[in-house]
Write an enzyme that holds these catalytic residues in place. Structure first.
Site, PDB file in Angstrom:
ATOM      1  N   ASN A  62       0.830  12.488  -3.536  1.00 23.59           N
ATOM      2  CA  ASN A  62       0.924  11.378  -2.579  1.00 23.59           C
ATOM      3  C   ASN A  62      -0.326  11.389  -1.704  1.00 23.59           C
ATOM      4  O   ASN A  62      -1.207  12.241  -1.842  1.00 23.59           O
ATOM      5  CB  ASN A  62       2.207  11.511  -1.741  1.00 23.59           C
ATOM      6  CG  ASN A  62       2.495  10.262  -0.928  1.00 23.59           C
ATOM      7  OD1 ASN A  62       2.475   9.143  -1.456  1.00 23.59           O
ATOM      8  ND2 ASN A  62       2.738  10.398   0.357  1.00 23.59           N
ATOM      9  N   LYS A  63      -0.394  10.437  -0.800  1.00 21.35           N
ATOM     10  CA  LYS A  63      -1.562  10.238   0.068  1.00 21.35           C
ATOM     11  C   LYS A  63      -2.077  11.544   0.661  1.00 21.35           C
ATOM     12  O   LYS A  63      -1.290  12.379   1.097  1.00 21.35           O
ATOM     13  CB  LYS A  63      -1.170   9.260   1.189  1.00 21.35           C
ATOM     14  CG  LYS A  63      -2.258   8.896   2.163  1.00 21.35           C
ATOM     15  CD  LYS A  63      -3.533   8.438   1.527  1.00 21.35           C
ATOM     16  CE  LYS A  63      -3.387   7.293   0.557  1.00 21.35           C
ATOM     17  NZ  LYS A  63      -4.569   7.082  -0.309  1.00 21.35           N
ATOM     18  N   ARG A 119      -2.104  -2.349  -2.693  1.00 26.43           N
ATOM     19  CA  ARG A 119      -2.112  -0.899  -2.819  1.00 26.43           C
ATOM     20  C   ARG A 119      -0.668  -0.381  -2.728  1.00 26.43           C
ATOM     21  O   ARG A 119       0.248  -1.140  -2.441  1.00 26.43           O
ATOM     22  CB  ARG A 119      -3.060  -0.226  -1.815  1.00 26.43           C
ATOM     23  CG  ARG A 119      -3.161  -0.799  -0.437  1.00 26.43           C
ATOM     24  CD  ARG A 119      -1.936  -0.660   0.397  1.00 26.43           C
ATOM     25  NE  ARG A 119      -1.503   0.727   0.512  1.00 26.43           N
ATOM     26  CZ  ARG A 119      -0.304   1.116   0.874  1.00 26.43           C
ATOM     27  NH1 ARG A 119       0.637   0.209   1.179  1.00 26.43           N
ATOM     28  NH2 ARG A 119       0.030   2.376   0.956  1.00 26.43           N
ATOM     29  N   GLY A 120      -0.524   0.926  -2.953  1.00 26.12           N
ATOM     30  CA  GLY A 120       0.832   1.501  -3.008  1.00 26.12           C
ATOM     31  C   GLY A 120       1.274   1.498  -4.468  1.00 26.12           C
ATOM     32  O   GLY A 120       1.118   0.485  -5.169  1.00 26.12           O
ATOM     33  N   ALA A 121       1.829   2.632  -4.910  1.00 28.63           N
ATOM     34  CA  ALA A 121       2.083   2.824  -6.348  1.00 28.63           C
ATOM     35  C   ALA A 121       2.902   1.700  -7.006  1.00 28.63           C
ATOM     36  O   ALA A 121       2.450   1.107  -8.002  1.00 28.63           O
ATOM     37  CB  ALA A 121       2.738   4.185  -6.550  1.00 28.63           C
ATOM     38  N   ASP A 137       2.993   8.821  -5.341  1.00 29.89           N
ATOM     39  CA  ASP A 137       2.229   8.094  -6.364  1.00 29.89           C
ATOM     40  C   ASP A 137       2.541   8.612  -7.760  1.00 29.89           C
ATOM     41  O   ASP A 137       2.338   7.927  -8.757  1.00 29.89           O
ATOM     42  CB  ASP A 137       0.729   8.230  -6.099  1.00 29.89           C
ATOM     43  CG  ASP A 137       0.321   7.259  -5.018  1.00 29.89           C
ATOM     44  OD1 ASP A 137       0.577   7.547  -3.845  1.00 29.89           O
ATOM     45  OD2 ASP A 137      -0.201   6.180  -5.377  1.00 29.89           O
ATOM     46  N   GLN A 153      -3.372   3.479   6.686  1.00 23.19           N
ATOM     47  CA  GLN A 153      -2.160   2.762   6.236  1.00 23.19           C
ATOM     48  C   GLN A 153      -1.009   2.921   7.236  1.00 23.19           C
ATOM     49  O   GLN A 153      -0.181   2.028   7.378  1.00 23.19           O
ATOM     50  CB  GLN A 153      -1.708   3.284   4.854  1.00 23.19           C
ATOM     51  CG  GLN A 153      -2.630   2.929   3.710  1.00 23.19           C
ATOM     52  CD  GLN A 153      -3.654   4.013   3.438  1.00 23.19           C
ATOM     53  OE1 GLN A 153      -4.055   4.742   4.338  1.00 23.19           O
ATOM     54  NE2 GLN A 153      -4.101   4.116   2.216  1.00 23.19           N
ATOM     55  N   ARG A 177      -7.164   2.241 -10.865  1.00 23.62           N
ATOM     56  CA  ARG A 177      -6.920   3.415 -10.019  1.00 23.62           C
ATOM     57  C   ARG A 177      -6.242   4.486 -10.881  1.00 23.62           C
ATOM     58  O   ARG A 177      -5.304   4.171 -11.620  1.00 23.62           O
ATOM     59  CB  ARG A 177      -6.055   3.048  -8.799  1.00 23.62           C
ATOM     60  CG  ARG A 177      -6.775   2.106  -7.840  1.00 23.62           C
ATOM     61  CD  ARG A 177      -6.075   2.014  -6.505  1.00 23.62           C
ATOM     62  NE  ARG A 177      -6.266   3.202  -5.689  1.00 23.62           N
ATOM     63  CZ  ARG A 177      -5.640   3.413  -4.519  1.00 23.62           C
ATOM     64  NH1 ARG A 177      -4.795   2.518  -4.067  1.00 23.62           N
ATOM     65  NH2 ARG A 177      -5.868   4.513  -3.823  1.00 23.62           N
TER      66      ARG A 177
HETATM   67  O1  MRU Z   1      -4.133   4.716  -1.563  1.00 25.08           O
HETATM   68  P1  MRU Z   1      -2.810   4.010  -1.384  1.00 25.08           P
HETATM   69  O2  MRU Z   1      -2.671   3.305  -0.094  1.00 25.08           O
HETATM   70  O3  MRU Z   1      -2.491   3.148  -2.571  1.00 25.08           O
HETATM   71  O4  MRU Z   1      -1.765   5.197  -1.386  1.00 25.08           O
HETATM   72  C1  MRU Z   1      -0.414   4.907  -1.301  1.00 25.08           C
HETATM   73  C2  MRU Z   1       0.457   6.080  -1.084  1.00 25.08           C
HETATM   74  O5  MRU Z   1       0.027   7.216  -1.082  1.00 25.08           O
HETATM   75  C3  MRU Z   1       1.934   5.798  -0.955  1.00 25.08           C
HETATM   76  O6  MRU Z   1       2.562   6.778  -0.183  1.00 25.08           O
HETATM   77  C4  MRU Z   1       2.575   5.789  -2.361  1.00 25.08           C
HETATM   78  O7  MRU Z   1       1.886   4.929  -3.220  1.00 25.08           O
HETATM   79  C5  MRU Z   1       3.999   5.414  -2.319  1.00 25.08           C
HETATM   80  S1  MRU Z   1       4.219   3.705  -2.058  1.00 25.08           S
HETATM   81  C6  MRU Z   1       5.832   3.284  -2.158  1.00 25.08           C
END
Ligand code: MRU
Length: 343
Positions: free
Chosen positions: A245-246, A45-47, A235, A194, A88
């Site tokens: 973002n999250k 996970r994470g962009a 993201d 997270q 996603r």
């Molecule tokens: O749902 P996730 O855990 O994939 O969400 C991730 C985030 O919101 C991060 O802050 C974002 O992807 C930046 S990662 C360098």
């Protein structure tokens, strides 16, 4: 250096972030579908990490297909590109990475083996670039961090969200390695935790001082002057400077504005959707059980209750102090500064 996702002799290997901090489980596969499922389930996970993983998934399909016919191989790979695109919907990096791979798939190739090699090479290039880009974001952003700073972060934008090093945590890491005496405050980041699971694990491993708070404590700790800067990842960033973002990021940005705390976003330029429109952004709605339970282990409510579970929110440009990228810092006015980073 820990890599969250890797290419190991024709297979993709990743650290299952759902198991952190209890267990360091590495999963390996030669099946592109398994990579797609890992992205959907948030093992990866994470962009930036999901962008690179999706590209490596297409590279796996290139290895797996025994086709000697270039057109047949091309069709097989395009199917996998489409599958990866459906994993996603919000992080733009996945679409950016797949567009790069797709253009290689669609280019002229004189044989199946030439196409196969070109796709693998492109995916590996993206993997390598991600490490470099994150290091650079760290170097650029560390200048904003001063001795004594107490930096609040939300969600995980660290090694476990990129190939290595991280964006928001990359800045924190670089400042710490440069000798800055800092402390991190991380939210737990409901519902997938997270912050509690991944940030605490990453930061404690490196001895960077960290304190964990629940998401609802942000207002109180800011009102008490306990936060001097906020740094989060993104993201998707849509000019003039909307930050997707999250879920919970927007609340923190509003509170930061109220308490005059600078609100920084750290992200690679591949997260910026130049020419994108905020109306077209799809906010992922995830499984309601993520909210009804704690990590599927325990119901904390009546199991049949209706739930809202948007995984991301949108912070408007006026709440963003600056955006830290590998190419420099976009300051206000954000729109023109972002466009200057394009090439
Ligand atoms: O749902 P996730 O855990 O994939 O969400 C991730 C985030 O919101 C991060 O802050 C974002 O992807 C930046 S990662 C360098």
């Amino acid at each position: 250096m820990l890599k969250s996702v890797e290419w190991v002799g024709g297979r993709v290997r990743w650290i299952n972030t759902l198991k952190i901090p209890w267990e360091e489980e590495y999963v390996e596969t030669e099946d592109p579908e398994r990579v797609a499922v890992a992205i959907e389930r948030m093992e990866i996970r994470g962009a930036p990490a999901i962008g690179v993983a999706a590209a490596l998934g297409v590279a796996l399909a290139a290895v797996k297909s025994r086709s000697e016919d270039v057109e047949k191989l091309r069709l097989d790979l395009l199917k996998v590109v489409e599958r990866m695109r459906r994993t996603r919907p919000t992080a733009v990096n996945i679409f950016w990475a797949l567009k790069r791979v797709e253009s290689v798939v669609k280019a002229d190739h004189s044989s199946a083996s030439e196409l196969r090699e070109a796709v693998i090479r492109e995916a590996l290039r993206m993997h390598e670039e991600d490490v470099e880009v994150n290091r650079r974001i760290g170097e650029v952003g560390a200048k904003l961090i001063e001795d004594g700073d107490r930096v609040l972060t939300h969600c995980n934008a660290g090694t476990l969200a990129t190939v290595a090093y991280g964006t928001a945590l990359g800045v924190i890491r670089a400042a710490w390695q440069a000798g800055r005496k800092i402390e991190v405050i991380t939210t737990e980041t409901r519902p997938m935790l997270q912050g509690a699971r991944l940030n605490v694990w990453e930061l404690m491993k490196e001895g960077i001082p960290v304190k964990l708070i629940t998401d609802s404590m942000v207002g109180y700790v800011m009102s008490k002057g306990m936060v001097s800067k906020v740094i989060v990842g993104a993201d998707r960033i849509v000019p003039p400077g909307y930050v997707i973002n999250k879920i919970g990021t927007y609340t923190i940005a509003v509170l930061a504005d109220r308490h005059r705390v600078p609100f920084y976003v750290a992200a690679p330029t591949s997260t910026i959707e130049f020419g994108g429109s905020i109306e077209r952004v799809v906010i992922e709605e995830r499984n309601p059980d993520e909210v009804r339970t704690v990590l599927s282990k325990l119901y904390i409510t009546v199991p049949t209750v209706e739930v809202l579970n948007p995984a991301f929110d949108i912070t408007p440009p006026e709440l963003v102090t600056a955006i830290i990228t590998e190419k420099g810092i976009a300051e206000k006015p954000l729109e023109s500064s972002l466009w200057r980073l394009k090439d």
